[in-house]
Design a protein around this motif. Structure first.
Motif, PDB file in Angstrom:
ATOM      1  N   MET A  68       0.895  -0.770  -0.239  1.00 13.64           N
ATOM      2  CA  MET A  68       0.300   0.546   0.107  1.00 13.64           C
ATOM      3  C   MET A  68       0.919   0.959   0.065  1.00 13.64           C
ATOM      4  O   MET A  68       1.963   1.340   0.707  1.00 13.64           O
ATOM      5  CB  MET A  68      -0.883   0.314   1.051  1.00 13.64           C
ATOM      6  N   SER A  69       0.187   2.416  -0.298  1.00 14.36           N
ATOM      7  CA  SER A  69       1.545   3.644  -0.253  1.00 14.36           C
ATOM      8  C   SER A  69       0.019   4.734  -0.663  1.00 14.36           C
ATOM      9  O   SER A  69      -0.683   5.264  -1.359  1.00 14.36           O
ATOM     10  CB  SER A  69       1.952   3.538  -2.024  1.00 14.36           C
ATOM     11  N   PHE A  70       0.199   5.317   0.058  1.00  9.24           N
ATOM     12  CA  PHE A  70      -0.300   7.154   0.551  1.00  9.24           C
ATOM     13  C   PHE A  70       0.232   7.564   0.330  1.00  9.24           C
ATOM     14  O   PHE A  70       0.791   8.459   1.151  1.00  9.24           O
ATOM     15  CB  PHE A  70      -0.487   7.200   1.957  1.00  9.24           C
ATOM     16  N   GLN A  71       0.360   8.373  -1.616  1.00 12.81           N
ATOM     17  CA  GLN A  71       0.674   8.971  -1.890  1.00 12.81           C
ATOM     18  C   GLN A  71      -0.692   9.731  -2.610  1.00 12.81           C
ATOM     19  O   GLN A  71      -1.606   9.847  -2.522  1.00 12.81           O
ATOM     20  CB  GLN A  71       1.598   8.852  -3.102  1.00 12.81           C
ATOM     21  N   ASN A  72       0.029  11.349  -2.627  1.00 15.89           N
ATOM     22  CA  ASN A  72      -0.213  12.299  -3.045  1.00 15.89           C
ATOM     23  C   ASN A  72      -2.140  12.951  -2.277  1.00 15.89           C
ATOM     24  O   ASN A  72      -3.233  12.880  -2.677  1.00 15.89           O
ATOM     25  CB  ASN A  72      -1.510  11.535  -4.560  1.00 15.89           C
ATOM     26  N   ASN A  73      -1.706  12.661  -1.286  1.00 13.15           N
ATOM     27  CA  ASN A  73      -2.848  12.918  -0.321  1.00 13.15           C
ATOM     28  C   ASN A  73      -3.236  14.688   0.014  1.00 13.15           C
ATOM     29  O   ASN A  73      -2.456  15.252  -0.405  1.00 13.15           O
ATOM     30  CB  ASN A  73      -2.815  12.734   1.272  1.00 13.15           C
ATOM     31  N   LYS A 120       2.620  12.022  11.574  1.00 12.64           N
ATOM     32  CA  LYS A 120       2.710  10.414  13.170  1.00 12.64           C
ATOM     33  C   LYS A 120       3.706  10.487  14.058  1.00 12.64           C
ATOM     34  O   LYS A 120       4.372  11.282  13.535  1.00 12.64           O
ATOM     35  CB  LYS A 120       2.002   9.759  11.849  1.00 12.64           C
ATOM     36  N   PRO A 121       2.800  11.022  14.763  1.00 16.89           N
ATOM     37  CA  PRO A 121       4.201  10.706  16.642  1.00 16.89           C
ATOM     38  C   PRO A 121       5.068   9.619  16.086  1.00 16.89           C
ATOM     39  O   PRO A 121       4.699   8.728  15.655  1.00 16.89           O
ATOM     40  CB  PRO A 121       2.763  10.129  17.603  1.00 16.89           C
ATOM     41  N   SER A 122       5.863  10.025  16.978  1.00 21.89           N
ATOM     42  CA  SER A 122       6.799   9.215  16.809  1.00 21.89           C
ATOM     43  C   SER A 122       6.617   7.709  17.062  1.00 21.89           C
ATOM     44  O   SER A 122       5.950   7.815  18.413  1.00 21.89           O
ATOM     45  CB  SER A 122       8.668   9.722  16.911  1.00 21.89           C
ATOM     46  N   LEU A 123       7.323   6.253  17.508  1.00 22.00           N
ATOM     47  CA  LEU A 123       7.057   5.755  18.330  1.00 22.00           C
ATOM     48  C   LEU A 123       7.730   6.090  20.434  1.00 22.00           C
ATOM     49  O   LEU A 123       6.884   5.657  20.404  1.00 22.00           O
ATOM     50  CB  LEU A 123       7.658   4.210  18.106  1.00 22.00           C
ATOM     51  N   GLU A 124       8.199   6.653  19.843  1.00 22.67           N
ATOM     52  CA  GLU A 124       8.644   6.877  21.141  1.00 22.67           C
ATOM     53  C   GLU A 124       7.905   7.946  22.048  1.00 22.67           C
ATOM     54  O   GLU A 124       7.529   7.863  23.255  1.00 22.67           O
ATOM     55  CB  GLU A 124      10.388   7.520  21.602  1.00 22.67           C
ATOM     56  N   LYS A 125       7.742   8.847  21.282  1.00 24.05           N
ATOM     57  CA  LYS A 125       6.245   9.600  22.032  1.00 24.05           C
ATOM     58  C   LYS A 125       4.880   9.595  21.576  1.00 24.05           C
ATOM     59  O   LYS A 125       4.020   9.782  22.981  1.00 24.05           O
ATOM     60  CB  LYS A 125       6.022  10.911  21.078  1.00 24.05           C
ATOM     61  N   LEU A 185      -7.571  -0.633  15.511  1.00 20.41           N
ATOM     62  CA  LEU A 185      -6.678  -0.848  13.653  1.00 20.41           C
ATOM     63  C   LEU A 185      -6.443   0.900  13.421  1.00 20.41           C
ATOM     64  O   LEU A 185      -5.175   1.420  13.027  1.00 20.41           O
ATOM     65  CB  LEU A 185      -7.190  -1.312  12.126  1.00 20.41           C
ATOM     66  N   GLU A 186      -6.794   1.301  14.024  1.00 23.70           N
ATOM     67  CA  GLU A 186      -7.017   3.181  13.564  1.00 23.70           C
ATOM     68  C   GLU A 186      -5.994   3.691  14.395  1.00 23.70           C
ATOM     69  O   GLU A 186      -5.585   4.651  14.393  1.00 23.70           O
ATOM     70  CB  GLU A 186      -8.315   4.145  13.906  1.00 23.70           C
ATOM     71  N   HIS A 187      -5.578   2.343  15.537  1.00 26.79           N
ATOM     72  CA  HIS A 187      -4.393   3.185  16.497  1.00 26.79           C
ATOM     73  C   HIS A 187      -2.823   3.021  15.884  1.00 26.79           C
ATOM     74  O   HIS A 187      -2.016   3.273  16.633  1.00 26.79           O
ATOM     75  CB  HIS A 187      -4.287   3.067  17.558  1.00 26.79           C
ATOM     76  N   ASN A 196       2.555   1.661  11.905  1.00 25.13           N
ATOM     77  CA  ASN A 196       2.762   0.675  10.517  1.00 25.13           C
ATOM     78  C   ASN A 196       1.819  -0.519  10.337  1.00 25.13           C
ATOM     79  O   ASN A 196       1.487  -1.435  10.637  1.00 25.13           O
ATOM     80  CB  ASN A 196       3.471   0.103  11.130  1.00 25.13           C
ATOM     81  N   LEU A 197       0.536   0.321   9.230  1.00 24.06           N
ATOM     82  CA  LEU A 197      -0.210  -0.481   8.795  1.00 24.06           C
ATOM     83  C   LEU A 197      -0.422  -1.697   8.559  1.00 24.06           C
ATOM     84  O   LEU A 197      -0.799  -2.585   8.247  1.00 24.06           O
ATOM     85  CB  LEU A 197      -1.513   0.537   8.602  1.00 24.06           C
ATOM     86  N   GLU A 198       0.316  -1.625   7.075  1.00 27.27           N
ATOM     87  CA  GLU A 198       0.823  -2.544   6.017  1.00 27.27           C
ATOM     88  C   GLU A 198       0.987  -3.587   7.236  1.00 27.27           C
ATOM     89  O   GLU A 198       1.489  -4.724   6.953  1.00 27.27           O
ATOM     90  CB  GLU A 198       1.616  -1.983   5.348  1.00 27.27           C
ATOM     91  N   GLU A 199       2.875  -3.844   7.874  1.00 21.82           N
ATOM     92  CA  GLU A 199       2.811  -4.632   8.428  1.00 21.82           C
ATOM     93  C   GLU A 199       2.110  -5.454   9.343  1.00 21.82           C
ATOM     94  O   GLU A 199       1.699  -6.431   9.830  1.00 21.82           O
ATOM     95  CB  GLU A 199       3.977  -3.759   9.863  1.00 21.82           C
ATOM     96  N   TYR A 200       1.023  -4.431   9.857  1.00 16.08           N
ATOM     97  CA  TYR A 200       0.062  -5.041  11.148  1.00 16.08           C
ATOM     98  C   TYR A 200      -0.895  -5.985  10.601  1.00 16.08           C
ATOM     99  O   TYR A 200      -1.500  -6.893  10.503  1.00 16.08           O
ATOM    100  CB  TYR A 200      -0.881  -3.996  11.842  1.00 16.08           C
TER     101      TYR A 200
END
Length: 281
Positions: free
Chosen positions: A1-6, A38-43, A154-156, A159-163
């Motif tokens: 999946m590629s989310f481009q041209n947003n 998108k927040p970093s995984l750390e934050k 799922l909205e949380h 990394n949507l593709e990996e999940y």
């Protein structure tokens, strides 16, 4: 999946924790909104650090929390009925299990249960109820579950593709995945706009439509077979949205908007939240 041209959609504030402002960007190919930045995984965990994050507590301190848990009890029975309609009792994985109430109900009904939950606070409450947890999806065996559920989870995921690839790996070839997420195309979403509580940025990174769910799972060779409404959500979300908009709980107005949203959903089939039934192909 590629989310481009947003395309920029609108700005939304995090009303419940940080008070920061984020943007929503629309991807027309998938008809999905994406929280930016998108927040970093750390934050990211810091945005969940609130006693008001109700799914991580069994608290009943206020009328709102008591009402939430009353409706939750009804919803648990409906969820159990739903999974029993999809599969003979077998192995159930609930991702984002929270304080474990759904898994307890399923266990008492004869399901073999496993939970995954990132919140140590919520997990601790669930363990006291007898819920078994895996530390991560990666440690679970391939094709080992008859049903996988994700109730507003799922909205949380960062990394949507990996999940989604992990969901495909874990579900049995004949298994069922059940995903519940808010619907930004509902009447209450349009009515409240930037105050719509189910945007819940930045905890909600992805904001799905029916088109998005169907396309994303199809790319993982899984098929959307049924869409069901979550009619209680329109009232809960409207009540929180009223709080964000007017800084007070306007029960009467929230009930009216929630009722109108469901009435509109009966015609358009666009409810405040949807349950998606997905089968392996």
């Amino acid at each position: 999946m590629s989310f481009q041209n947003n395309i920029f959609f609108q700005k939304v504030r995090d009303y419940s924790v940080s008070k920061e402002i984020f943007e929503l960007h629309h991807n027309p190919e998938y008809d999905i909104l994406i929280t930016f930045p998108k927040p970093s995984l750390e934050k990211l965990p810091s945005y969940y650090e609130s006693d008001d994050y109700i799914s991580h507590t069994d608290g009943k301190r206020s009328l709102f929390e008591r009402a939430y848990h009353f409706i939750k009890g009804i919803a648990l029975k409906n969820k159990l009925k739903l999974i029993n309609a999809q599969s003979p009792k077998g192995k159930l994985l609930d991702i984002g299990a929270g304080t474990g109430d759904f898994l307890v109900v399923a266990k008492n009904d004869g399901w073999q249960i496993t939970g995954v939950e990132p919140s140590s606070k919520a997990k601790g409450i669930a363990i006291q109820k007898g819920v078994n947890f895996a530390e991560s999806l990666s440690e679970l065996e391939t094709h080992s579950f008859d049903v996988i559920t994700m109730w507003h989870v799922l909205e949380h995921v960062p990394n949507l593709e990996e999940y989604m690839a992990e969901l495909k790996r874990l579900i049995k070839p004949t298994g069922t995945i059940i995903v519940a997420v808010p619907n930004f195309k509902s009447f209450d979403a349009n009515f409240y706009g930037k105050y719509w509580a189910a945007f819940d940025v930045p905890r909600h990174i992805w904001h799905f439509s029916k088109t998005a769910i169907e396309k994303l799972f199809a790319e993982k060779e899984m098929k959307l077979i049924q869409v069901l409404p979550m009619k209680f959500d329109s009232f809960y979300v409207s009540l929180l949205s009223e709080k964000y908009k007017s800084r007070r709980m306007n029960f009467i107005r929230a009930f009216f908007v929630g009722w109108k949203s469901n009435l509109n959903g009966n015609k358009t089939k666009e409810y405040s939240s949807h349950i998606y039934i997905i089968k392996n192909q």
